[in-house]
Write a protein that holds these residues in place. Structure first.
Motif, PDB file in Angstrom:
ATOM      1  N   THR A 262       0.943   0.347  -1.932  1.00 53.90           N
ATOM      2  CA  THR A 262      -0.194   0.498  -2.846  1.00 53.90           C
ATOM      3  C   THR A 262       0.342   0.747  -4.241  1.00 53.90           C
ATOM      4  O   THR A 262       1.521   1.111  -4.413  1.00 53.90           O
ATOM      5  CB  THR A 262      -1.053   1.705  -2.423  1.00 53.90           C
ATOM      6  OG1 THR A 262      -0.162   2.844  -2.383  1.00 53.90           O
ATOM      7  CG2 THR A 262      -1.662   1.497  -1.043  1.00 53.90           C
ATOM      8  N   ARG A 263      -0.505   0.571  -5.209  1.00 51.62           N
ATOM      9  CA  ARG A 263      -0.097   0.828  -6.598  1.00 51.62           C
ATOM     10  C   ARG A 263       0.304   2.294  -6.712  1.00 51.62           C
ATOM     11  O   ARG A 263      -0.340   3.177  -6.149  1.00 51.62           O
ATOM     12  CB  ARG A 263      -1.289   0.550  -7.514  1.00 51.62           C
ATOM     13  CG  ARG A 263      -0.965   0.371  -8.984  1.00 51.62           C
ATOM     14  CD  ARG A 263      -2.115  -0.360  -9.662  1.00 51.62           C
ATOM     15  NE  ARG A 263      -3.322   0.480  -9.702  1.00 51.62           N
ATOM     16  CZ  ARG A 263      -3.566   1.332 -10.714  1.00 51.62           C
ATOM     17  NH1 ARG A 263      -2.707   1.427 -11.719  1.00 51.62           N
ATOM     18  NH2 ARG A 263      -4.662   2.077 -10.699  1.00 51.62           N
ATOM     19  N   GLY A 264       1.459   2.572  -7.360  1.00 54.22           N
ATOM     20  CA  GLY A 264       1.891   3.956  -7.565  1.00 54.22           C
ATOM     21  C   GLY A 264       2.534   4.582  -6.341  1.00 54.22           C
ATOM     22  O   GLY A 264       2.853   5.771  -6.334  1.00 54.22           O
ATOM     23  N   ALA A 269       6.127   0.782  -8.506  1.00 57.10           N
ATOM     24  CA  ALA A 269       5.053   0.103  -7.749  1.00 57.10           C
ATOM     25  C   ALA A 269       3.833   0.001  -8.653  1.00 57.10           C
ATOM     26  O   ALA A 269       2.886   0.781  -8.557  1.00 57.10           O
ATOM     27  CB  ALA A 269       4.728   0.887  -6.488  1.00 57.10           C
ATOM     28  N   VAL A 270       3.856  -0.965  -9.562  1.00 58.43           N
ATOM     29  CA  VAL A 270       2.815  -1.046 -10.607  1.00 58.43           C
ATOM     30  C   VAL A 270       1.501  -1.622 -10.091  1.00 58.43           C
ATOM     31  O   VAL A 270       0.459  -1.442 -10.677  1.00 58.43           O
ATOM     32  CB  VAL A 270       3.332  -1.879 -11.799  1.00 58.43           C
ATOM     33  CG1 VAL A 270       4.397  -1.097 -12.575  1.00 58.43           C
ATOM     34  CG2 VAL A 270       3.862  -3.228 -11.322  1.00 58.43           C
ATOM     35  N   LYS A 271       1.603  -2.368  -8.965  1.00 62.55           N
ATOM     36  CA  LYS A 271       0.332  -2.843  -8.407  1.00 62.55           C
ATOM     37  C   LYS A 271       0.448  -2.952  -6.889  1.00 62.55           C
ATOM     38  O   LYS A 271       1.551  -2.856  -6.348  1.00 62.55           O
ATOM     39  CB  LYS A 271      -0.077  -4.185  -9.025  1.00 62.55           C
ATOM     40  CG  LYS A 271       0.919  -5.336  -8.876  1.00 62.55           C
ATOM     41  CD  LYS A 271       0.378  -6.546  -9.670  1.00 62.55           C
ATOM     42  CE  LYS A 271       1.398  -7.662  -9.784  1.00 62.55           C
ATOM     43  NZ  LYS A 271       1.657  -8.434  -8.597  1.00 62.55           N
ATOM     44  N   ASP A 272      -0.701  -3.110  -6.256  1.00 62.03           N
ATOM     45  CA  ASP A 272      -0.680  -3.253  -4.794  1.00 62.03           C
ATOM     46  C   ASP A 272       0.124  -4.493  -4.423  1.00 62.03           C
ATOM     47  O   ASP A 272       0.142  -5.471  -5.163  1.00 62.03           O
ATOM     48  CB  ASP A 272      -2.118  -3.468  -4.267  1.00 62.03           C
ATOM     49  CG  ASP A 272      -2.903  -2.167  -4.317  1.00 62.03           C
ATOM     50  OD1 ASP A 272      -4.092  -2.179  -3.951  1.00 62.03           O
ATOM     51  OD2 ASP A 272      -2.311  -1.153  -4.750  1.00 62.03           O
ATOM     52  N   ARG A 273       0.803  -4.421  -3.290  1.00 63.89           N
ATOM     53  CA  ARG A 273       1.558  -5.593  -2.836  1.00 63.89           C
ATOM     54  C   ARG A 273       1.322  -5.777  -1.336  1.00 63.89           C
ATOM     55  O   ARG A 273       1.460  -4.796  -0.591  1.00 63.89           O
ATOM     56  CB  ARG A 273       3.041  -5.359  -3.124  1.00 63.89           C
ATOM     57  CG  ARG A 273       3.899  -6.517  -2.710  1.00 63.89           C
ATOM     58  CD  ARG A 273       5.360  -6.275  -2.980  1.00 63.89           C
ATOM     59  NE  ARG A 273       6.120  -7.377  -2.367  1.00 63.89           N
ATOM     60  CZ  ARG A 273       7.444  -7.427  -2.329  1.00 63.89           C
ATOM     61  NH1 ARG A 273       8.153  -6.452  -2.866  1.00 63.89           N
ATOM     62  NH2 ARG A 273       8.050  -8.440  -1.754  1.00 63.89           N
TER      63      ARG A 273
END
Ligand code: ATP
Ligand code: MG
Length: 493
Positions: A262-264, A269-273
């Protein structure tokens, strides 16, 4: 004691109808069934809706008249909705389960002409699944001018191996599948061909994980891709081919790369992946060098394989992904499991189907067809029609299939050799000097990395071979070793 013939047949609530004398002048399925001159029936299990008992009794009487030798057992079978697939299947499955079949003494036929289409489909499925251990029989009015009660019949045996044309068709489909996996290369090595045959069968019939082992360059990744294409062509997959080399997965990002995040969830982790497992949903995930996967990742992967569910990094809720897994490795995973570097439960989960791709040097007879394939591929890519001069070809094959050709990097070496010879060939024809130069390059590449230059004896043995080195007298040995050492040093510069 002759075997008895028994037919399961639904009452034809419409087609079997008829009270008047003229009922004997037209085809009726069940009376017709027992009137086949070449098919004496001993018993009819007459399945009918409870509310049609009258008609059933009528048919029992008619059959007694037409074929006194045939006994009829009426079996009322309540089907509130004879078009409800689930209910019909359930009712017939119960019948099949409870029926006292005697396959040693009786041959069973299942009549698929009467009843709703749903009934007919369910009967077909139960016969195909051998729940009803028999063959199908279909009846119809006779094709002749004069209508008869008997009509005609056709027996359909669902054991497809009995039909030569169908068996041939399956064999062709299998050959096409195997040839597809081999990219049309006509390999001759029996062990390799058998391996690909088996992979073809498993690939088109099962979605269990596959484990491809074998030395580097033996073709694991390429084969995984072909298996994906074959499965897709056979509509066993509809998603993507997702490939990752586990040796490149390290640290925090390893989990995120595989299972998503998830983001953060962590720095960076700048955005969901979604992660590779979700990207492979309904498709195929190829985990190359799986032996390099970390133990934490292995634990998560095992859970994902067992349940189809896993928790992305930083997420609160599990996600779902269904994929075909192929794992590749040139390591001995069993040994790795013994050493505690690989989870034995994960190994147990992925090694149901394990194949070891042979090294190229272990199937010398396949070098020629692969050489032609590569020559064609390299030529086409360069818009040229590459060929060998005859003697050059013979020279290269003698070397390539010989004991000195170790093909350490397997197809990578073969591909590179063809690439080089194709590039250096005068015109489009590879000649002998080009081949000789390539042989030297390959031998240099395969030469065992030399021992430390000050290790005189080892140096001599490496260059001259054990016996020749042993014959040298001490003084000459020292001299020669020194010369060699200096040569090597100058080469290294
Ligand atoms: N049957 C084949 N004929 C010709 N070339 C091949 C064949 N199989 C593989 N190659 C080529 O050889 C190279 C190595 O193949 P591949 O990557 O599949 O090997 P690998 O077994 O996965 O190696 P690694 O263990 O290093 O991952 C690739 O360039 C591939 O295209
Ligand atoms: Mg690979």
């Amino acid at each position: 004691m002759a075997r008895r013939t028994v037919v399961f047949s639904f009452l034809g609530v419409t087609l079997d109808r008829g009270h008047a004398a003229k009922r004997w002048k037209r085809w009726r399925p069940n009376p017709g069934l027992v009137s086949q001159p070449d098919l004496p029936i001993d018993r009819v299990e007459l399945l009918h809706p409870p509310e049609s008992t009258l008609l059933a009794d009528q048919i029992v009487a008619d059959i007694a008249e037409l074929s006194p030798r045939t006994t009829v057992v009426c079996r009322p079978i309540p089907l509130p909705d004879a078009w409800d697939f689930e209910a019909v299947y359930g009712a017939l499955h119960d019948l099949a389960r409870s029926y006292p079949f005697d396959v040693d003494a009786e041959d069973y036929l299942v009549h698929i002409t009467t009843g709703t289409h749903v009934i007919q489909i369910c009967l077909f499925l139960l016969v195909e699944a051998r729940e009803l251990p028999g063959r199908l029989i279909q009846t119809e009015p006779s094709r002749g001018r004069e209508a008869t009660v008997a009509g005609q019949h056709r027996i359909i045996d669902l054991d497809l191996s009995r039909y030569a044309a169908i068996a041939e068709r399956f064999a062709t489909v299998r050959e096409q599948g195997t040839s597809f996996l081999k990219e049309g290369i006509e390999t001759r090595n029996a062990a390799y061909n058998q391996l690909i045959d088996q992979i073809e069968q498993v690939a088109v019939r099962s979605d269990m994980p596959l484990l491809l082992m074998g030395p580097t360059g033996a073709g694991k990744t390429r084969l995984a891709r072909r298996i994906y294409d074959l499965k897709k062509a056979r509509r066993r997959l509809k998603g993507e081919f997702v490939e990752v080399n586990c040796a490149t997965l390290r640290g925090d990002s390893a989990m995120g790369a595989l299972f998503g995040h998830t983001r953060g969830a962590f720095t960076g982790a700048v955005k969901d992946r979604p992660g590779l497992l979700r990207t492979a949903d309904q498709g195929l995930l190829f985990l190359d060098e799986i032996g390099e996967l970390g133990l934490d990742e292995q634990a998560m992967l095992l859970r994902a394989l067992e349940s189809g569910r896993f928790l992305p990094v930083g997420a609160d809720h599990e996600v779902h992904s269904q994929f075909q897994l192929i794992a590749g490795t040139n390591r001995d995973l069993r040994q790795a499991a013994l050493d505690g570097a690989f989870r034995s439960d994960l190994l147990a989960r992925i090694d149901t189907w394990t194949w070891s791709l042979p090294a190229l040097k272990d199937r010398p007879e396949d070098i020629e067809p692969n050489l032609d394939f590569e020559l064609d591929r390299v030529g086409r890519a360069a818009g040229r029609r590459l060929r060998f001069h005859q003697e050059a070809r013979a020279r290269f094959l003698r070397f390539a299939m010989g004991p000195d050709a170790t093909w350490d990097r397997n197809f990578r070496d073969l591909g590179a050799a063809v690439q080089r010879m194709g590039t250096l060939a005068p015109g489009d024809r590879i000649d002998e000097p080009t081949v000789l130069a390539e042989m030297q390059r390959l031998q240099a590449a395969w030469a065992p990395a030399g021992p430390p230059v000050d290790d005189r004896d080892a140096l001599l043995i490496a260059i001259l071979g054990e016996s020749a080195a042993a014959e040298l007298d001490r003084f000459d040995a020292v001299q020669l070793a020194e010369v060699l050492r200096v040569c090597r040093q100058s080469q290294a510069r």
